[in-house]
Design an enzyme around this catalytic site. Sequence first.
Site, PDB file in Angstrom:
ATOM      1  N   ILE A  27       0.859  -1.174   0.000  1.00 35.77           N
ATOM      2  CA  ILE A  27       0.000   0.000   0.000  1.00 35.77           C
ATOM      3  C   ILE A  27       0.902   1.232   0.000  1.00 35.77           C
ATOM      4  O   ILE A  27       2.074   1.152   0.361  1.00 35.77           O
ATOM      5  CB  ILE A  27      -0.977   0.017   1.197  1.00 35.77           C
ATOM      6  CG1 ILE A  27      -0.237  -0.088   2.525  1.00 35.77           C
ATOM      7  CG2 ILE A  27      -2.014  -1.080   1.071  1.00 35.77           C
ATOM      8  CD1 ILE A  27      -1.155  -0.059   3.743  1.00 35.77           C
ATOM      9  N   ASP A  28       0.344   2.350  -0.400  1.00 39.88           N
ATOM     10  CA  ASP A  28       1.144   3.567  -0.543  1.00 39.88           C
ATOM     11  C   ASP A  28       1.724   4.039   0.788  1.00 39.88           C
ATOM     12  O   ASP A  28       1.190   3.737   1.861  1.00 39.88           O
ATOM     13  CB  ASP A  28       0.298   4.699  -1.130  1.00 39.88           C
ATOM     14  CG  ASP A  28      -0.227   4.380  -2.520  1.00 39.88           C
ATOM     15  OD1 ASP A  28       0.419   3.577  -3.211  1.00 39.88           O
ATOM     16  OD2 ASP A  28      -1.282   4.932  -2.886  1.00 39.88           O
ATOM     17  N   LYS A  29       2.786   4.821   0.700  1.00 37.67           N
ATOM     18  CA  LYS A  29       3.459   5.362   1.881  1.00 37.67           C
ATOM     19  C   LYS A  29       2.477   6.044   2.829  1.00 37.67           C
ATOM     20  O   LYS A  29       2.489   5.794   4.037  1.00 37.67           O
ATOM     21  CB  LYS A  29       4.531   6.364   1.448  1.00 37.67           C
ATOM     22  CG  LYS A  29       5.182   7.118   2.596  1.00 37.67           C
ATOM     23  CD  LYS A  29       6.165   8.161   2.091  1.00 37.67           C
ATOM     24  CE  LYS A  29       6.761   8.975   3.238  1.00 37.67           C
ATOM     25  NZ  LYS A  29       7.724   9.997   2.759  1.00 37.67           N
ATOM     26  N   THR A  79      -0.770   5.791   2.959  1.00 37.55           N
ATOM     27  CA  THR A  79      -1.985   5.033   3.241  1.00 37.55           C
ATOM     28  C   THR A  79      -1.700   4.138   4.439  1.00 37.55           C
ATOM     29  O   THR A  79      -0.648   3.504   4.506  1.00 37.55           O
ATOM     30  CB  THR A  79      -2.402   4.179   2.034  1.00 37.55           C
ATOM     31  OG1 THR A  79      -2.675   5.025   0.923  1.00 37.55           O
ATOM     32  CG2 THR A  79      -3.630   3.347   2.337  1.00 37.55           C
ATOM     33  N   ARG A  97      -7.268   6.125  -5.517  1.00 34.49           N
ATOM     34  CA  ARG A  97      -6.965   7.550  -5.676  1.00 34.49           C
ATOM     35  C   ARG A  97      -7.249   8.011  -7.107  1.00 34.49           C
ATOM     36  O   ARG A  97      -7.833   9.075  -7.333  1.00 34.49           O
ATOM     37  CB  ARG A  97      -5.513   7.797  -5.293  1.00 34.49           C
ATOM     38  CG  ARG A  97      -5.206   7.415  -3.849  1.00 34.49           C
ATOM     39  CD  ARG A  97      -3.717   7.317  -3.572  1.00 34.49           C
ATOM     40  NE  ARG A  97      -3.081   8.631  -3.586  1.00 34.49           N
ATOM     41  CZ  ARG A  97      -1.760   8.805  -3.461  1.00 34.49           C
ATOM     42  NH1 ARG A  97      -0.950   7.744  -3.345  1.00 34.49           N
ATOM     43  NH2 ARG A  97      -1.249  10.020  -3.450  1.00 34.49           N
TER      44      ARG A  97
END
Length: 344
Positions: A151-153, A155, A254
């Site tokens: 998962i994104d930084k 998130t 997103r």
Amino acid sequence: MEENEEHISSDDELFEHFKFTASEGQEPLRVDKFLMNFIENATRNKIQQAIKAGNVLVNDAPVKANHKVKARDVVRVVLAHPPHENLLVAEEIPLDLIYEDKEVVVVNKPAGMVVHPGHGNYSGTLVNGLIYHFEHLPKNSNERPGLVHRIDKNTSGLLVVAKTEFAMANLASQFFNRTTDRLYYALVWGSVEEEQGTITGNIGRSFKNRLQMDVFPEGDFGKHAVTHYKVIERFNYVTLVECKLETGRTHQIRAHFKYIGHPLFNDERYGGDRILKGTTYTKYKQFVENCFKVLPRQALHAKTLGFEHPVSKKRLFFDSPMPEDMVQCLEKWRAYTVNQQEKK
């Protein structure tokens, strides 16, 4: 946009060598700003140092920072970074472990933690912590120990990590075949019209900004992506939604919500860090800015995760509470909404 990235080594240093070909629609843009849009986590200072060192070339000629990149220009840049073997250093980083057995680990990742080392993030990542806490983690095809998804930084939320080669192969198959269950909570700008719905549209790297993903509804570019959603709570100018991923593309939620006109609240990369809905009153602007301070990232949390255990075949399901920053932000919106209704 065409992009080629390769790694070349000298006697005692490893470099990242990037090559970008500006698209036909590229408007003149300073080369330092151009590279900031295309190299993730590269600082302006690092790019300018590379320019000073003569390591940024446009059409094979060294340029200064104010040089304008134009359509079809070929931009090359060489940035030094630590040797690859040093990227995987064990670090004593506290991890929020939700579940662990001999085969798998489920981690609740905080916002701000990068999942694996990469350009600009060589330490303090989840992987650095994992290899400290667990020995002999299997490596995936990208040499990233234990990882089967990410998962994104910025998130927060749940990730499953494989502890054995068998578990990695089994979990990878589950993610590939879309048999895992993942629910995200997101706060998005605007009042989402339908109580529930589905967003479908190929997702691929943006031609204008390589750090963003765009939706290509005609299916002529990118990868097939499907996001199902339902409204959880409404706050007039923003909406809390639950998202179920049918596919797992980079920045899927997103990009999809920006595509339908509802970017995530305070999502800087996708334009959600501006006041997109609401009034022009100074008090409202101050209220939103205070919300941004409370939640200094995109409002996205990987709340639940379900999968079949690789060995026991038992269906496992995990739920993580929303982190404090999202909770505080939602409480502010809840109070603001009630206050507005009482004034009517």
